[in-house]
Design a protein around this motif. Structure first.
Motif, short mmCIF file in Angstrom:
data_model
loop_
_atom_site.label_atom_id
_atom_site.label_comp_id
_atom_site.label_asym_id
_atom_site.label_seq_id
_atom_site.Cartn_x
_atom_site.Cartn_y
_atom_site.Cartn_z
N ARG A 214 12.39 15.30 -9.89
CA ARG A 214 10.97 15.50 -10.16
C ARG A 214 10.07 14.75 -9.18
N LEU A 215 10.67 13.96 -8.29
CA LEU A 215 9.87 13.20 -7.34
C LEU A 215 8.96 14.09 -6.49
N PRO A 216 9.43 15.22 -5.94
CA PRO A 216 8.53 16.06 -5.14
C PRO A 216 7.28 16.48 -5.92
N SER A 217 7.43 16.75 -7.20
CA SER A 217 6.27 17.15 -8.01
C SER A 217 5.31 15.99 -8.19
N VAL A 218 5.85 14.77 -8.35
CA VAL A 218 4.99 13.60 -8.47
C VAL A 218 4.21 13.38 -7.17
N LEU A 219 4.89 13.49 -6.03
CA LEU A 219 4.21 13.31 -4.75
C LEU A 219 3.13 14.37 -4.54
N GLU A 220 3.43 15.58 -4.92
CA GLU A 220 2.43 16.65 -4.80
C GLU A 220 1.22 16.34 -5.67
N GLY A 221 1.47 15.84 -6.87
CA GLY A 221 0.36 15.50 -7.76
C GLY A 221 -0.46 14.33 -7.23
N LEU A 222 0.20 13.30 -6.69
CA LEU A 222 -0.52 12.17 -6.12
C LEU A 222 -1.35 12.59 -4.91
N ASP A 223 -0.78 13.47 -4.11
CA ASP A 223 -1.51 13.96 -2.94
C ASP A 223 -2.77 14.71 -3.38
N ALA A 224 -2.65 15.53 -4.42
CA ALA A 224 -3.80 16.28 -4.91
C ALA A 224 -4.89 15.34 -5.44
N LEU A 225 -4.48 14.17 -5.95
CA LEU A 225 -5.44 13.20 -6.46
C LEU A 225 -6.02 12.32 -5.36
N GLY A 226 -5.50 12.44 -4.13
CA GLY A 226 -5.95 11.59 -3.04
C GLY A 226 -5.36 10.20 -3.09
N LEU A 227 -4.20 10.05 -3.72
CA LEU A 227 -3.59 8.73 -3.91
C LEU A 227 -2.30 8.55 -3.11
N LEU A 228 -2.08 9.39 -2.10
CA LEU A 228 -0.83 9.34 -1.35
C LEU A 228 -1.10 9.03 0.12
N ASP A 229 -0.43 8.01 0.64
CA ASP A 229 -0.51 7.72 2.08
C ASP A 229 0.21 8.81 2.86
N PRO A 230 -0.11 8.96 4.15
CA PRO A 230 0.52 10.03 4.93
C PRO A 230 2.02 9.87 5.13
N ASP A 231 2.52 8.62 5.11
CA ASP A 231 3.95 8.41 5.33
C ASP A 231 4.35 7.06 4.76
N ASP A 232 5.66 6.82 4.74
CA ASP A 232 6.22 5.60 4.17
C ASP A 232 5.75 4.35 4.90
N GLY A 233 5.71 4.41 6.25
CA GLY A 233 5.35 3.24 7.02
C GLY A 233 3.94 2.76 6.78
N SER A 234 2.98 3.68 6.82
CA SER A 234 1.59 3.29 6.60
C SER A 234 1.38 2.83 5.16
N GLU A 235 2.11 3.42 4.23
CA GLU A 235 2.02 3.00 2.84
C GLU A 235 2.52 1.56 2.69
N ALA A 236 3.67 1.25 3.29
CA ALA A 236 4.27 -0.07 3.15
C ALA A 236 3.39 -1.16 3.75
N ARG A 237 2.74 -0.87 4.88
CA ARG A 237 1.94 -1.90 5.55
C ARG A 237 0.55 -2.05 4.93
N ALA B 184 -6.05 -0.72 11.16
CA ALA B 184 -5.35 -1.39 12.25
C ALA B 184 -3.85 -1.49 12.00
N LEU B 185 -3.45 -1.70 10.74
CA LEU B 185 -2.04 -1.91 10.43
C LEU B 185 -1.20 -0.66 10.60
N ARG B 186 -1.85 0.48 10.82
CA ARG B 186 -1.08 1.69 11.14
C ARG B 186 -0.54 1.65 12.57
#
Length: 390
Positions: A71-94, A119-121
């Motif tokens: 169900r993870l892909p559905s969660v990510l799709e939902g977070l993206d629709a809400l504007g709560l998802l970073d573009p990738d793992d690296g930028s999210e972690a930093r 800047a951290l990207r």
């Protein structure tokens, strides 16, 4: 008992962590803030794809529990629709930046946070450890984030802004928010260049300084930050309302109730104290009957407890039932911690009393952390009843 596995990284949305009750999907709200629409959407995702609970973490994030891998892909799709998802793992972690949730609207930390995240990207920061973070505590008042974990701290005193390496007593004065960003990034680059990151990819600023690393002359602090504030509690403050739940775990229904309670133009800020802060107090008592904690003094506020077994795959004992029983038996201002294993995730710092799960029993630590040498080992539930009362 085998030693608990220290994974050395924090879960995210792109890179969730496996736990005993499924995947932990951690959401990092932009500027630590959610609208009523975003909060309601997060609650719906927790209900539809998780087990209906959401943790408020010590890094001012929210994490959906119990997500099945499929169900993870559905969660990510939902977070993206809400504007709560970073573009990738690296930028999210930093983007590991904690803001003062009780800040004024014109506080400079907003500009500082946005500039740091941009800047951290950059490629030059890609090797920063996953747990390496920034704490922005710039209101000129007692520092509310003084005990919150971070490696580079932007603070203030009566004379202005400071940038301080965690573990150093004093901060370097800066002229303005732009200068603060520049000095903070210079500290991050120095940390990388001076060997702050180990062969395993881990490293923290305070440990680096304690091992003998010397800050360059242009980054050494000369100004002491404002004094520390007491740990925040639920209730009215700073023109809004801080709301808690037992052990920092909110149900989807509680989050929906909070979303309904947000005043027009208000927002929700996630704190690193297991509390959610409504920037405008509700016009009516719409939170009553929800089991939310809306006033100080609740005994559950004095005890931290991780999810324990079986919710955590490393938990060696169930924690929260015993924590609830202990909460009403602790005298005075005693602060306690019940940890399912020696990692001590729910309360990394010292507590007056710490119980650590070990092979179905508890070890007892006084004035220490879950990793410290216990005063007593192998306590049963009956032993705890004798120590603390039935």
């Amino acid at each position: 008992m085998s030693d608990p596995v220290v994974k050395g990284w924090c879960p995210g949305a792109h890179r969730p962590m496996v736990s005993g009750d499924g995947l932990l999907v951690r959401v990092r709200p932009w500027l630590g803030t959610l609208s009523d629409f975003e909060l309601r959407g997060l609650a719906e995702l927790a209900t539809q794809f998780g087990n209906g609970t959401v943790d408020a973490t010590s890094r001012a994030n929210l994490q959906i529990r119990g997500v099945a891998e499929g169900r993870l892909p559905s969660v990510l799709e939902g977070l993206d629709a809400l504007g709560l998802l970073d573009p990738d793992d690296g930028s999210e972690a930093r983007r590991n930046i904690i803001l003062d949730p009780f800040r004024a609207e014109d506080d400079p930390q907003i500009r500082i946070s946005q500039a740091l995240a941009d800047a951290l990207r950059g490629a030059e920061y890609v090797d920063l450890p996953n747990k390496f973070g920034f704490v922005l505590d710039t209101g000129c008042r007692p520092r509310v984030l003084a005990k919150v974990s971070g490696d580079i701290r932007v603070e203030s005193n009566a004379r202005g802004l400071l940038v301080r390496a965690d573990g150093a007593p004093a901060g370097r004065p800066v002229e303005d928010p732009e200068d603060a960003v520049g000095v903070a990034l210079a500290l991050a680059r120095w940390f990388l260049a001076s060997g702050g990151v180990g062969a395993d990819g881990r490293g923290r600023m305070a440990q680096h300084l304690a091992s003998g690393a010397k800050l360059p002359a242009d980054l050494i602090g000369t100004e002491m930050p404002a004094p520390e504030a007491p740990r925040p509690e639920p209730g009215p403050r700073a023109g809004g309302l801080a709301v808690g739940a037992a052990f920092g775990q909110f149900t989807a229904a509680q989050l929906t109730r909070i979303a309904d309670a947000l005043a027009p133009g208000g927002a929700l800020r996630v704190t690193p104290f297991g509390l959610l802060f409504l920037t405008e107090p509700p016009a009516h008592d719409v939170l009553s009957g929800s089991d939310l904690i809306t006033a100080p003094g609740d005994p559950l506020l004095r005890i931290a407890a991780c999810v324990g077994a079986p919710g955590c795959e490393q938990g060696e004992i169930a924690t929260r039932q015993i924590a609830r029983r202990l909460a009403t038996r602790l005298p005075g201002r005693i602060r306690a911690h019940v940890s399912g294993c020696a990692k001590g995730c729910a309360w990394p710092g010292k507590a007056d009393l710490t119980l650590v799960g070990r092979a179905g029993r508890f070890d007892l630590v006084r004035e220490g952390t879950a990793r410290d040498v216990p005063e007593r080992r192998g306590l049963s539930h009956a032993d705890l009843e004798q120590l603390f009362g039935p």
